[in-house]
Design an enzyme around this catalytic site. Structure first.
Site, PDB file in Angstrom:
ATOM      1  N   GLU A   1       0.831  -1.205   0.000  1.00 41.03           N
ATOM      2  CA  GLU A   1       0.000   0.000   0.000  1.00 41.03           C
ATOM      3  C   GLU A   1       0.864   1.252   0.000  1.00 41.03           C
ATOM      4  O   GLU A   1       1.994   1.236   0.500  1.00 41.03           O
ATOM      5  CB  GLU A   1      -0.856   0.025   1.280  1.00 41.03           C
ATOM      6  N   ASP A  21      -4.721   4.998   6.168  1.00 43.76           N
ATOM      7  CA  ASP A  21      -5.263   6.198   6.805  1.00 43.76           C
ATOM      8  C   ASP A  21      -6.369   5.774   7.778  1.00 43.76           C
ATOM      9  O   ASP A  21      -6.090   5.415   8.918  1.00 43.76           O
ATOM     10  CB  ASP A  21      -5.767   7.136   5.698  1.00 43.76           C
ATOM     11  N   LYS A  35      -0.683   6.684   8.677  1.00 43.39           N
ATOM     12  CA  LYS A  35      -1.228   7.903   9.299  1.00 43.39           C
ATOM     13  C   LYS A  35      -2.180   7.473  10.422  1.00 43.39           C
ATOM     14  O   LYS A  35      -3.400   7.463  10.254  1.00 43.39           O
ATOM     15  CB  LYS A  35      -1.989   8.693   8.221  1.00 43.39           C
ATOM     16  N   PHE A  69      -2.841  16.257   4.428  1.00 43.37           N
ATOM     17  CA  PHE A  69      -3.205  15.670   3.138  1.00 43.37           C
ATOM     18  C   PHE A  69      -1.965  15.621   2.262  1.00 43.37           C
ATOM     19  O   PHE A  69      -1.424  16.655   1.865  1.00 43.37           O
ATOM     20  CB  PHE A  69      -4.334  16.446   2.454  1.00 43.37           C
ATOM     21  N   VAL A  70      -1.501  14.400   1.989  1.00 43.62           N
ATOM     22  CA  VAL A  70      -0.244  14.232   1.265  1.00 43.62           C
ATOM     23  C   VAL A  70      -0.475  13.669  -0.139  1.00 43.62           C
ATOM     24  O   VAL A  70      -1.411  12.903  -0.375  1.00 43.62           O
ATOM     25  CB  VAL A  70       0.743  13.325   2.045  1.00 43.62           C
ATOM     26  N   ARG A  98       0.451  12.115  -8.776  1.00 40.18           N
ATOM     27  CA  ARG A  98       0.992  10.773  -8.523  1.00 40.18           C
ATOM     28  C   ARG A  98       2.442  10.664  -8.998  1.00 40.18           C
ATOM     29  O   ARG A  98       3.197   9.824  -8.513  1.00 40.18           O
ATOM     30  CB  ARG A  98       0.171   9.712  -9.264  1.00 40.18           C
TER      31      ARG A  98
HETATM   32  C1  PRP Z   1      -6.005   5.353  -1.104  1.00 36.72           C
HETATM   33  C2  PRP Z   1      -4.730   4.609  -0.747  1.00 36.72           C
HETATM   34  C3  PRP Z   1      -5.228   3.471   0.090  1.00 36.72           C
HETATM   35  C4  PRP Z   1      -6.436   4.038   0.794  1.00 36.72           C
HETATM   36  C5  PRP Z   1      -6.065   4.417   2.196  1.00 36.72           C
HETATM   37  O1  PRP Z   1      -6.567   4.760  -2.217  1.00 36.72           O
HETATM   38  O2  PRP Z   1      -4.048   4.165  -1.894  1.00 36.72           O
HETATM   39  O3  PRP Z   1      -5.605   2.358  -0.694  1.00 36.72           O
HETATM   40  O4  PRP Z   1      -6.837   5.193   0.052  1.00 36.72           O
HETATM   41  O5  PRP Z   1      -7.119   5.018   2.877  1.00 36.72           O
HETATM   42  P1  PRP Z   1      -7.938   4.333   4.041  1.00 36.72           P
HETATM   43  O6  PRP Z   1      -6.960   3.750   5.013  1.00 36.72           O
HETATM   44  O7  PRP Z   1      -8.674   5.505   4.645  1.00 36.72           O
HETATM   45  O8  PRP Z   1      -8.873   3.315   3.473  1.00 36.72           O
HETATM   46  P2  PRP Z   1      -7.732   5.397  -3.104  1.00 36.72           P
HETATM   47  O9  PRP Z   1      -9.028   4.789  -2.696  1.00 36.72           O
HETATM   48  O10 PRP Z   1      -7.650   6.901  -3.039  1.00 36.72           O
HETATM   49  O11 PRP Z   1      -7.373   4.886  -4.555  1.00 36.72           O
HETATM   50  P3  PRP Z   1      -6.013   5.112  -5.412  1.00 36.72           P
HETATM   51  O12 PRP Z   1      -4.951   4.216  -4.816  1.00 36.72           O
HETATM   52  O13 PRP Z   1      -6.385   4.719  -6.790  1.00 36.72           O
HETATM   53  O14 PRP Z   1      -5.637   6.576  -5.304  1.00 36.72           O
END
Ligand code: PRP
Length: 179
Positions: free
Chosen positions: A98, A102, A130, A151-152, A164
């Protein structure tokens, strides 16, 4: 530094060091095993690429596309599988890769799914953790860096699909997402 970034939180050098350290640790911990790295798209891409090169083991790599943000800055709480794995995880030692944990909604949902599908073990390697964002108790096994509640973006992490490609992780200026 990009004009929309207020501060670099994890530099390119630091990311490189993190990949080396975690790669060595995973190589040691999974010695004699044939783990399956599962990257959660899209955010995992740079980390999956760099970390996997530092793991000196016979391993397989697979991807799954999950999303919970829908373009906003906070988790929606619902985790959608947009593209599933193309490989069975039954009896496999799975390492989920990952970019960030968060709220932990995404990772806990996927861990439970993988256990239900019969994985032998499921552990998580995340570049960023986080803990201040958690809505449930959860601790990843392999963490690159623990970060504060900001927010990173960058190195895989996006805002509305942008940033990205930044080679570092930085804090996005609030005026960019409050527009
Ligand atoms: C983001 C990140 C994790 C998740 C973390 O993905 O890549 O998978 O959110 O957040 P959480 O712990 O609050 O669930 P996102 O859903 O934004 O998709 P992406 O990877 O395509 O940007």
């Amino acid at each position: 530094m990009h004009k929309d970034i207020s501060e670099i939180l994890v530099s390119q050098q630091e990311i490189d060091d993190i990949c080396t350290t975690l790669g060595k640790q995973l190589t040691k911990d999974y010695e004699g095993k044939n783990p399956l790295l599962v990257g959660l798209l899209k955010g995992c891409v740079p980390f999956m690429s760099d970390l996997s090169k530092k793991i000196d083991l016979k391993l397989e790599q697979a991807y799954m596309s999950v999303s919970s943000y829908h373009g906003g800055i906070s988790s929606s709480g619902n985790v959608n599988i947009k593209m599933d794995l193309d490989i069975s995880i039954q009896d496999r030692d799975v390492i989920i890769v990952e970019d960030i944990v968060d709220t932990a909604n995404t990772i806990v949902t996927i861990i439970n799914l993988f256990k239900h599908r019969g994985a032998k073990s499921v552990k998580v390697a995340t570049l960023l953790d986080k803990p201040a964002g958690r809505t449930q108790t959860y601790e990843p096994e392999y963490v690159g860096k623990t970060i504060p509640k900001a927010f990173v973006v960058g190195y895989g992490l996006d805002f509305d699909e942008y940033y990205r490609n930044l080679p570092y992780v930085g804090i996005l200026k609030p005026e960019v997402y409050k527009k």
